[in-house]
Write a protein that holds these residues in place. Structure first.
Motif, PDB file in Angstrom:
ATOM      1  N   LEU A 149       3.489 -10.889  -7.935  1.00 11.49           N
ATOM      2  CA  LEU A 149       1.647 -10.020  -7.869  1.00 11.49           C
ATOM      3  C   LEU A 149       1.414 -10.063  -7.083  1.00 11.49           C
ATOM      4  O   LEU A 149       0.078  -9.355  -7.201  1.00 11.49           O
ATOM      5  CB  LEU A 149       1.311 -11.262  -9.937  1.00 11.49           C
ATOM      6  CG  LEU A 149       1.971 -10.894 -10.833  1.00 11.49           C
ATOM      7  CD1 LEU A 149       1.183 -11.944 -12.233  1.00 11.49           C
ATOM      8  CD2 LEU A 149       2.105  -9.577 -11.271  1.00 11.49           C
ATOM      9  N   VAL A 150       0.975 -10.775  -6.351  1.00 12.32           N
ATOM     10  CA  VAL A 150       0.269 -11.116  -5.149  1.00 12.32           C
ATOM     11  C   VAL A 150       0.652  -9.868  -4.062  1.00 12.32           C
ATOM     12  O   VAL A 150       0.017  -8.838  -3.766  1.00 12.32           O
ATOM     13  CB  VAL A 150       0.468 -12.729  -3.971  1.00 12.32           C
ATOM     14  CG1 VAL A 150      -0.040 -12.414  -3.121  1.00 12.32           C
ATOM     15  CG2 VAL A 150      -0.496 -13.861  -5.155  1.00 12.32           C
ATOM     16  N   GLN A 151       1.807  -9.767  -4.144  1.00 11.13           N
ATOM     17  CA  GLN A 151       2.160  -9.486  -3.086  1.00 11.13           C
ATOM     18  C   GLN A 151       1.739  -7.574  -3.826  1.00 11.13           C
ATOM     19  O   GLN A 151       1.220  -6.936  -2.967  1.00 11.13           O
ATOM     20  CB  GLN A 151       4.019  -8.809  -3.177  1.00 11.13           C
ATOM     21  CG  GLN A 151       4.452  -7.899  -2.625  1.00 11.13           C
ATOM     22  CD  GLN A 151       6.117  -8.613  -2.353  1.00 11.13           C
ATOM     23  OE1 GLN A 151       6.858  -8.047  -3.330  1.00 11.13           O
ATOM     24  NE2 GLN A 151       6.282  -9.103  -1.191  1.00 11.13           N
ATOM     25  N   ARG A 152       1.669  -7.180  -4.757  1.00 15.17           N
ATOM     26  CA  ARG A 152       1.249  -6.172  -5.935  1.00 15.17           C
ATOM     27  C   ARG A 152       0.019  -5.956  -5.250  1.00 15.17           C
ATOM     28  O   ARG A 152      -0.417  -4.635  -5.046  1.00 15.17           O
ATOM     29  CB  ARG A 152       2.019  -5.720  -6.860  1.00 15.17           C
ATOM     30  CG  ARG A 152       3.542  -5.582  -7.252  1.00 15.17           C
ATOM     31  CD  ARG A 152       4.022  -4.037  -7.455  1.00 15.17           C
ATOM     32  NE  ARG A 152       3.647  -3.565  -5.623  1.00 15.17           N
ATOM     33  CZ  ARG A 152       4.879  -4.211  -4.456  1.00 15.17           C
ATOM     34  NH1 ARG A 152       6.140  -3.924  -4.764  1.00 15.17           N
ATOM     35  NH2 ARG A 152       4.395  -3.239  -3.528  1.00 15.17           N
ATOM     36  N   LEU A 153      -0.832  -7.005  -5.509  1.00 15.81           N
ATOM     37  CA  LEU A 153      -1.729  -7.057  -5.248  1.00 15.81           C
ATOM     38  C   LEU A 153      -2.837  -6.844  -3.905  1.00 15.81           C
ATOM     39  O   LEU A 153      -3.653  -5.571  -3.409  1.00 15.81           O
ATOM     40  CB  LEU A 153      -2.931  -8.448  -5.660  1.00 15.81           C
ATOM     41  CG  LEU A 153      -4.095  -8.299  -5.251  1.00 15.81           C
ATOM     42  CD1 LEU A 153      -4.934  -7.177  -5.937  1.00 15.81           C
ATOM     43  CD2 LEU A 153      -4.616 -10.059  -5.558  1.00 15.81           C
ATOM     44  N   GLU A 154      -1.811  -7.309  -2.646  1.00  9.94           N
ATOM     45  CA  GLU A 154      -2.583  -6.781  -1.565  1.00  9.94           C
ATOM     46  C   GLU A 154      -1.947  -5.852  -1.048  1.00  9.94           C
ATOM     47  O   GLU A 154      -2.392  -5.032   0.215  1.00  9.94           O
ATOM     48  CB  GLU A 154      -1.215  -7.954  -0.976  1.00  9.94           C
ATOM     49  CG  GLU A 154      -1.887  -9.198  -0.840  1.00  9.94           C
ATOM     50  CD  GLU A 154      -0.938 -10.485  -0.453  1.00  9.94           C
ATOM     51  OE1 GLU A 154      -1.475 -11.849   0.223  1.00  9.94           O
ATOM     52  OE2 GLU A 154      -0.101 -10.309  -0.383  1.00  9.94           O
ATOM     53  N   GLN A 155      -0.529  -4.614  -1.450  1.00 14.40           N
ATOM     54  CA  GLN A 155       0.053  -3.786  -1.020  1.00 14.40           C
ATOM     55  C   GLN A 155       0.455  -2.581  -1.668  1.00 14.40           C
ATOM     56  O   GLN A 155       0.432  -1.684  -0.438  1.00 14.40           O
ATOM     57  CB  GLN A 155       1.466  -4.755  -0.287  1.00 14.40           C
ATOM     58  CG  GLN A 155       1.331  -5.443   0.609  1.00 14.40           C
ATOM     59  CD  GLN A 155       2.982  -6.462   0.844  1.00 14.40           C
ATOM     60  OE1 GLN A 155       3.892  -5.707   0.651  1.00 14.40           O
ATOM     61  NE2 GLN A 155       3.152  -7.046   1.580  1.00 14.40           N
ATOM     62  N   ASP A 156       0.217  -2.699  -2.703  1.00 11.17           N
ATOM     63  CA  ASP A 156       0.525  -1.332  -4.065  1.00 11.17           C
ATOM     64  C   ASP A 156      -0.817  -0.475  -3.565  1.00 11.17           C
ATOM     65  O   ASP A 156      -2.001  -0.735  -3.467  1.00 11.17           O
ATOM     66  CB  ASP A 156       0.099  -1.488  -5.224  1.00 11.17           C
ATOM     67  CG  ASP A 156       1.330  -0.831  -6.111  1.00 11.17           C
ATOM     68  OD1 ASP A 156       0.667   0.091  -6.139  1.00 11.17           O
ATOM     69  OD2 ASP A 156       2.428  -0.928  -6.167  1.00 11.17           O
TER      70      ASP A 156
END
Length: 74
Positions: free
Chosen positions: A29-36
């Motif tokens: 979720l953090v990765q999607r929040l930062e990069q999507d």
């Protein structure tokens, strides 16, 4: 894109901490929040992080990602 949006929404509603995999869920979720690139995916990931954080014993990573998202360009 729709699959990522739906996945973030469903993760907000799933039970917390199944089989000790919560750190992996949080990291995704953090990765999607930062990069999507899709703002709706980022929005739903932020919501899921907040909802799941209610039952989490480690909220620093989620807190950091949510605070960073406050400066996200529209």
């Amino acid at each position: 894109v729709n699959a990522r949006r739906q996945a973030a929404t469903l993760l907000a509603d799933m039970p917390y901490g199944l089989e000790g995999r919560e750190p992996l869920v949080r990291e995704a979720l953090v990765q999607r929040l930062e990069q999507d690139p899709d703002w709706l995916v980022r929005k739903r990931s932020a919501r899921a992080l907040a909802v799941r954080g209610l039952g989490d014993t480690s909220v620093e990573e989620a807190r950091r990602a949510l605070c960073a998202a406050l400066s996200d360009e529209p």
